[in-house]
Write an enzyme that holds these catalytic residues in place. Structure first.
Site, PDB file in Angstrom:
ATOM      1  N   CYS A  70     -32.755  -0.487 -10.388  1.00 20.82           N
ATOM      2  CA  CYS A  70     -32.755  -0.131 -11.805  1.00 20.82           C
ATOM      3  C   CYS A  70     -33.727   1.013 -12.065  1.00 20.82           C
ATOM      4  O   CYS A  70     -34.415   1.473 -11.164  1.00 20.82           O
ATOM      5  CB  CYS A  70     -33.163  -1.337 -12.630  1.00 20.82           C
ATOM      6  N   ASP A  94     -10.219  -8.884  12.414  1.00 22.45           N
ATOM      7  CA  ASP A  94     -11.092  -9.212  13.520  1.00 22.45           C
ATOM      8  C   ASP A  94     -11.702 -10.574  13.177  1.00 22.45           C
ATOM      9  O   ASP A  94     -11.662 -10.985  12.022  1.00 22.45           O
ATOM     10  CB  ASP A  94     -12.175  -8.128  13.626  1.00 22.45           C
ATOM     11  N   ASP A 145     -14.156  -2.687  17.261  1.00 25.42           N
ATOM     12  CA  ASP A 145     -13.033  -2.521  16.341  1.00 25.42           C
ATOM     13  C   ASP A 145     -12.850  -1.074  15.907  1.00 25.42           C
ATOM     14  O   ASP A 145     -11.839  -0.740  15.297  1.00 25.42           O
ATOM     15  CB  ASP A 145     -13.248  -3.359  15.073  1.00 25.42           C
ATOM     16  N   ASP A 173     -15.354  -5.283  11.888  1.00 26.45           N
ATOM     17  CA  ASP A 173     -16.737  -4.882  11.647  1.00 26.45           C
ATOM     18  C   ASP A 173     -17.429  -4.366  12.893  1.00 26.45           C
ATOM     19  O   ASP A 173     -18.452  -3.716  12.806  1.00 26.45           O
ATOM     20  CB  ASP A 173     -17.539  -6.071  11.113  1.00 26.45           C
ATOM     21  N   CYS A 216     -37.405   0.438 -11.194  1.00 27.83           N
ATOM     22  CA  CYS A 216     -37.765   0.623  -9.786  1.00 27.83           C
ATOM     23  C   CYS A 216     -38.124   2.090  -9.542  1.00 27.83           C
ATOM     24  O   CYS A 216     -39.097   2.399  -8.856  1.00 27.83           O
ATOM     25  CB  CYS A 216     -36.603   0.239  -8.882  1.00 27.83           C
TER      26      CYS A 216
END
Lengths: 49, 792
Positions: B96, B505, B685, B681, B99
């Site tokens: 935000c 996967d 792959d 992932d 921050c």
């Protein structure tokens, strides 16, 4: 219609000023972080206490 | 100054990160306490009040990780003017505006810091300090102690040519907008003058002024179109920019001649307005694409880790992984990702290879063993020699496979391009026919015939066509981004809407890819075990600690690497570890098991397993309901793969597939006419992701798979998959509607233009109203449906 000779240049100069201001703001990076700028306005600069 | 809000529940919330903490405790961990005190010491305690203003409530990412050590930053420091140095860092955990404020203010209070600027859209911190006056490592450490993760990045690589292009488009847009507004002002007077006897002298004056504004504006703002048209023509092709350029050059040219002869009509306004609308479309299109690519780069940079090189004289140096050369000796600490393929020269450890092989349980490794880039070193530090370039490295193999798959995938032609390809010649032919027809057959003067041809060009100009697709894309990608789905390529949505087959996967995609507690031990003993486990980085220990984050960290704990831990508690020693370490019989299950044994004969077993993602079953059911064929392709052994498949009701599953086998399988599916969505992932792959018609990867996946995938989704859920599919189908429908609208408009207006009835006024109205109609239609995508499923 001679009034046009005055009014049109004035309109163009005013519009041109706006354009220049936009180009300047673009160049100085004010469009780089639109999201951050929108939130940044919520916070004051630190109170130097 | 107000206090942070605290919940009155029996579990208190940590005052820094908002996570559950022990009852009566203000903080969940010492790191958060440290951060809270630090914020107070800096005089910035109003941060906690400020961050509530923003409406965001999730600060769980703010938990400072005491083990995150900042490496050597010197490789990323760049000189700045006036004896200053600058450093660009990627900030993780930024949620935000408060921050941004906190980071900037805390850095600006350090001596020597000249400027600190955080960009919320790019999540980058640009730090400038006086050389020698401040220590960058200390500055970065300060921000890290607040709970943000910092990663160095190379601004030169990120500030790409695309950013420059976006600025150029915006400048052109501004100039065209200025010119269009002013000329329209004058044109309205001229049009009214046609009805109410304006003196010819006044009309000519207004035309002259319009011309003076229009010509330089077109010369400047038309460049993106002229350039693209010129490139196309030189390559012997034609694209939509050719008729656009023709119209935009011919219209003011003919109008100038007309003005010289003091004629009644001039098309300056049409040409500039046309340019203005087209630039809006072009800018939106560019922004959608650029944003997609910038996000991709950001993801990569977040995952990139520095490699620690051990020099011959024993000194250590951190360098970016891209600077690694074969033969270098690297030091890889426990819990770090291995930055390059290599041979272990010293040390013994366990390696988590799940991203490479799909196998969940860690594998032991000793000196002389081969390790692969992207795998995780778990238990102890090791030294390794980077494999020589000539040696067959796994990553190089996979990249080769990926490149081959990409070239074989064939170029996907986007809907807009397909339409434009057929439409552009039609426009040319119609305009030419109108010109020749009126000039040769109609017996008109060539100037008048040319004027009609220009009117045809302007009226058929794909203004709405150019807006139809980009506007939908921008709206769709923003809607998806709010739900944590990032489109990495501009045509991902169009590819996605046509799929009829989904390949998953297993490890890390259908499952979470990390161990979680699956049995239900007594709460008191679990908290105790978690408190002991919090002292270790071993994956089993971390999984156990994650199961009860609120548990206090216990000390003193003695760790016996590879076996377990002993806590010297007030009542005696507690042992947490493997079955043998805890003195229990090893029952040889496949699952990862930890035992906790207490001094008074307490004994409890913790089963840890790689669990399915929470909504995996629902998502699979939804995909099936859409009539999609689903299968699993995994590198893991057959038993766990079939177990998962039967739990999810997936009929087809393939186990023990290496990267090449996955690619072959996808290619055979494609040969059968299936359009496949691949979701994976792991590093193994990546090639399959590149080979599929369209691909998705979770943000938790390996960097190479994220860079190969078209879409990356965040969070622990699979719901983004069906959300992306729904959005893709809806936006495809909208794009088609928009194109139909635009085409109907043009088809209705073309006969008028060919017959010579179109005046500049009519052209301007037709153009603007069709553009606005298309934009309004596209915005329906953002409004008509509630956003489903959010980021966790």
């Amino acid at each position: 219609m001679t009034v046009l000779l005055i009014l049109i240049p004035i309109a163009l100069v005013l519009g041109g000023l706006g354009l220049c201001a936009f180009l300047w703001s673009l160049k100085s990076g004010q469009y780089d972080d639109l999201e951050g700028a929108a939130r940044r306005i919520l916070f004051d600069d630190p109170e130097n206490s | 100054m107000s206090e942070a809000p605290q919940s009155a529940l029996h579990h208190a919330q940590c005052r820094h990160c908002g996570q559950e903490s022990e009852p009566g405790q203000e903080f969940c961990c010492p790191g958060c306490r440290g951060a809270y005190v630090l914020v107070g010491d800096l005089g910035l305690a109003s941060y906690y009040a400020k961050r509530c203003l923003d409406g965001s409530t999730d600060f769980t990412a703010l938990r400072p990780d005491e083990m995150a050590a900042q490496g050597d930053l010197s490789a990323w420091i760049r000189p700045a003017p006036e004896g200053r140095l600058s450093l660009t860092l990627m900030v993780d955990g930024l949620s935000c505006g408060a921050c941004v404020w906190l980071i900037e203010q805390s850095l600006l209070r350090q001596p020597g810091v000249v400027s600190a600027r955080v960009s919320l859209s790019t999540r980058r911190l640009n730090l400038v300090w006086q050389a020698g006056m401040a220590d960058p490592a200390q500055l970065a450490g300060l921000v890290q102690r607040l709970g943000y993760r910092l990663l160095p990045c190379d601004p030169a690589r990120l500030a790409s040519a695309e950013e420059k292009q976006a600025r150029e488009l915006l400048r052109c847009l501004a100039v065209a907008g200025f010119a269009a507004g002013n000329i329209m002002l004058l044109s309205v007077s001229v049009w009214s003058g046609h009805a109410a006897d304006m003196a010819a002298g006044t009309r000519d004056l207004l035309h002259w002024i319009s011309g003076l504004i229009a010509l330089p504006a077109i010369a400047y703002a038309g460049r993106p179109f002229f350039r693209s048209a010129w490139h196309a023509l030189r390559a012997g092709r034609t694209n939509m920019d050719v008729p656009i350029s023709l119209a935009v050059i011919l219209a003011p040219g003919v109008s100038l001649v007309e003005t010289f002869q003091s004629g009644p009509h001039a098309y300056f306004d049409s040409a500039v307005t046309l340019l203005f609308f087209l630039l809006i479309g072009r800018y939106l299109d560019h922004r959608a694409r650029y944003r997609a690519r910038a996000l991709g780069e950001q993801l990569l940079a977040l995952n990139a880790v520095a490699a620690t090189v051990l020099e011959a004289d024993g000194t250590r140096r951190d360098i970016p992984p891209t600077a690694l050369r074969p033969g270098m000796v690297l030091l890889v600490g426990a819990g770090q990702r291995i930055p390059a393929d290599g041979i272990v020269t010293e040390g013994a450890s366990e390696i988590d290879t799940s991203t490479v092989t799909g196998e969940t349980l860690p594998r032991g490794i000793t000196a002389g063993g081969q390790v692969y880039a992207g795998t995780l070193n778990l238990s102890a530090p090791i030294r390794l020699r980077v494999a020589a370039a000539g040696e067959a490295t796994l990553l190089a193999d996979i990249i080769r496979l990926m490149e081959a798959a990409e070239t074989r995938r064939g170029r996907f032609v986007q809907l807009a391009d397909r339409v434009a390809r057929h439409y552009a010649p039609v426009v040319h032919v119609t305009a030419l026919a109108a010109f020749l027809g009126w000039w040769l057959l109609g017996g008109m003067a060539w100037q008048d015939a040319l004027m009609i041809a220009v009117a045809v060009l302007i009226i058929t100009c794909p203004c709405a066509l150019a807006l139809a697709v980009p506007v939908v894309q921008v709206v769709a990608s923003q809607r998806l981004m709010r739900s944590g789905v990032l489109l990495k390529s501009g045509d991902a949505l169009e590819r996605l809407q046509s799929i009829n087959h989904v390949v998953f996967d297993k490890t890390g995609t259908l499952t979470l890819g990390r161990l979680t507690l699956v049995n239900d031990p007594p709460a008191r003993l679990l908290r105790l075990a978690a408190g002991i486990a919090a002292n270790s980085r071993h994956p089993l220990a971390r999984a156990l600690a994650q199961a009860a984050t609120a548990a206090p960290v216990l000390s003193p704990v003695e760790e016996c690497p590879g076996q377990g831990m002993i806590w010297h508690g007030p009542e005696g020693d507690w042992r947490l570890g493997s079955a043998r370490f805890a003195g229990e019989p090893d029952d040889g299950t496949q699952m990862a098991v930890l035992w906790l044994v207490g001094p008074r004969g307490e004994k409890v077993r913790f089963d840890l397993a790689d669990e399915l993602r929470p909504d995996a079953a629902d998502t699979i059911a939804q995909l099936k309901a859409r009539g999609l064929a689903i299968e699993i392709c995994s590198g893991d052994r057959a038993a766990p793969v079939t177990a998962i498949a039967s739990r999810l009701g997936i009929d087809t599953s393939h186990a023990q597939m290496d990267p090449a086998a996955k690619v072959r399988h996808l290619q055979s599916l494609a040969a059968q006419g299936r359009r496949v969505l691949m979701i994976g992932d792991g590093i193994n792959d990546a090639a399959a992701l590149a080979a599929a018609h369209v691909s998705m990867a979770p943000a938790s996946g390996a960097e190479i798979s994220q860079s190969a995938a078209d879409i990356v989704f965040q969070g622990e859920r699979l719901a983004p998959i069906s959300l992306a599919l729904t959005t893709a189908r809806r936006s495809h429908n909208l794009m088609r509607q928009n194109l139909m609208l635009a085409l109907c408009y043009n088809l209705a207006a073309v006969p008028l233009a060919v017959l010579g009835f179109v005046t500049p006024l009519l052209a301007a109205i037709a153009m603007s109203s069709s553009s606005i109609l298309v934009i309004l239609n596209s915005l329906r995508l953002g409004h008509s449906t509630r956003p489903e499923g959010g980021i966790q």
